[in-house]
Design an enzyme around this catalytic site. Structure first.
Site, PDB file in Angstrom:
ATOM      1  CB  SER A 150     -17.318  29.196  61.209  1.00 60.53           C
ATOM      2  OG  SER A 150     -16.371  30.066  61.771  1.00 60.53           O
TER       3      SER A 150
ATOM      4  CE  LYS B 128     -13.140  48.395  81.900  1.00 59.71           C
ATOM      5  NZ  LYS B 128     -13.248  46.966  82.215  1.00 59.71           N
TER       6      LYS B 128
END
Length: 329
Positions: A127, A179
């Site tokens: 990764s 949010k």
């Protein structure tokens, strides 16, 4: 002037002299310990400022990758070291944050543009670790090393059901529905999940494009190596994720053949310049000496109130380019 006054003046004068010699003793001890440290740590290390006999620099990237400005500065310093004719980067990392991996890749690419750079995969370059590995001119891996895990992950705990069982409810007031979403205290809304998915897709596309460009892959082969799975070093060679099976000696041979680097050059470790505060044994030795000569308060003011500090809790926030079997289960 009375006899008592003369005696008091003499005692003060002697105290000042004693303090001077105590401070001097501590300073000499610190210099001595630093010299010994440099001798012990400097064996096989690149000279200060990179000035010295021609050599091949060796650096290591290990563990979880996060943003590290000091490492970036060290790599920039290495790129300017005239003594280093080439660089061998040993990687043993499962990855880390996507941003940290990008920062490291960029710093290594700048280094590789100035000096021939070979990557040696010791245990794994998975990764984010593979993002770093792609910065080199050539990738060497051991046959049983792990490479790949090309993908991006966004994980977050959701304790909504647990809170419901406990009879706890989180109240909030926010400017818009997305949010601070997802927040883990309530079921993830389809809108929030779509926003996170778009975030992951964008970073994955960036990662996939890097593999395509740096490793020259396309079509079915690109699709195969970028589906998130890991590969052994041997499989990596077949899939063009790795250039050769081998070790540091293999890297040196490639540098000699392809870049004209003298294979007999000594290989020296390049590390961040150790700071006084980073040397725990130096802390202990200096503090003990200072206490012995009566300058404990001075040592504590210079070296800090303690010589052993707790490690910061490792926190990986945001998008991850990370591979770990437990995380994959």
């Amino acid at each position: 002037m009375s006899l008592d006054t003369d005696a008091l003046v003499d005692r003060r004068r002697m105290r000042r002299k004693l303090t001077f010699w105590r401070v001097l003793a501590v300073l000499v001890a610190v210099v001595g310990i630093v010299a010994v440290t440099a001798a012990l740590r400097g064996r096989g290390e690149l000279g200060l400022g990179g000035v010295g006999p021609a050599q091949i620099a060796r650096i290591g990237i290990k563990g979880v990758i996060r943003n590290d400005q000091e490492r970036v500065e060290a790599l920039e310093k290495l790129s300017k070291a005239s003594a280093a004719k080439a660089v061998i980067v040993h990687i043993d990392s499962p990855g880390g944050t996507t941003a940290g991996s990008e920062q490291l890749h960029t710093a290594l690419r700048r280094l590789a543009q100035k000096k021939p750079t070979v990557i040696v995969v010791d245990g794994m370059a998975a990764s984010g670790g593979y993002i770093a590995a792609m910065a080199g001119d050539h990738i060497v891996a051991q046959g049983n090393s792990i490479v790949g895990s090309i993908g991006v992950l966004f994980q977050y705990p959701n304790v909504a059901d647990l809170l419901k069982t406990l009879g706890v409810r989180m109240e909030e007031v926010k400017s818009s529905p997305l949010k601070a979403a997802p927040n883990g205290f309530e079921p993830t809304s389809p809108e929030a999940r779509a926003a996170i998915a778009a975030l992951v897709a964008d970073s994955y596309d960036w990662f996939r494009t890097m593999v395509k460009e740096r490793r020259g892959l396309d079509g079915e082969l690109l699709a195969k190596v970028t589906d998130g799975r890991v590969f052994t070093g041997r499989q990596g060679v077949e899939l063009k994720l790795v250039d050769a099976i081998g070790t540091e000696e293999t890297a040196v041979a490639w540098l000699a053949k392809e870049k004209g680097i003298d294979p007999k050059l000594p290989i020296k470790d390049w590390k961040l310049d150790p700071k006084l505060g980073d040397l725990s044994f130096l802390h202990l030795g200096t503090a003990a000496l200072a206490e012995a000569v009566g300058l404990g308060p001075l040592a504590r003011s210079l070296l800090g109130t303690g010589t052993i500090q707790s490690f910061e809790r490792l926190s990986l926030d945001g998008l991850l380019a990370l591979w770990h079997p437990a995380a994959a289960d």
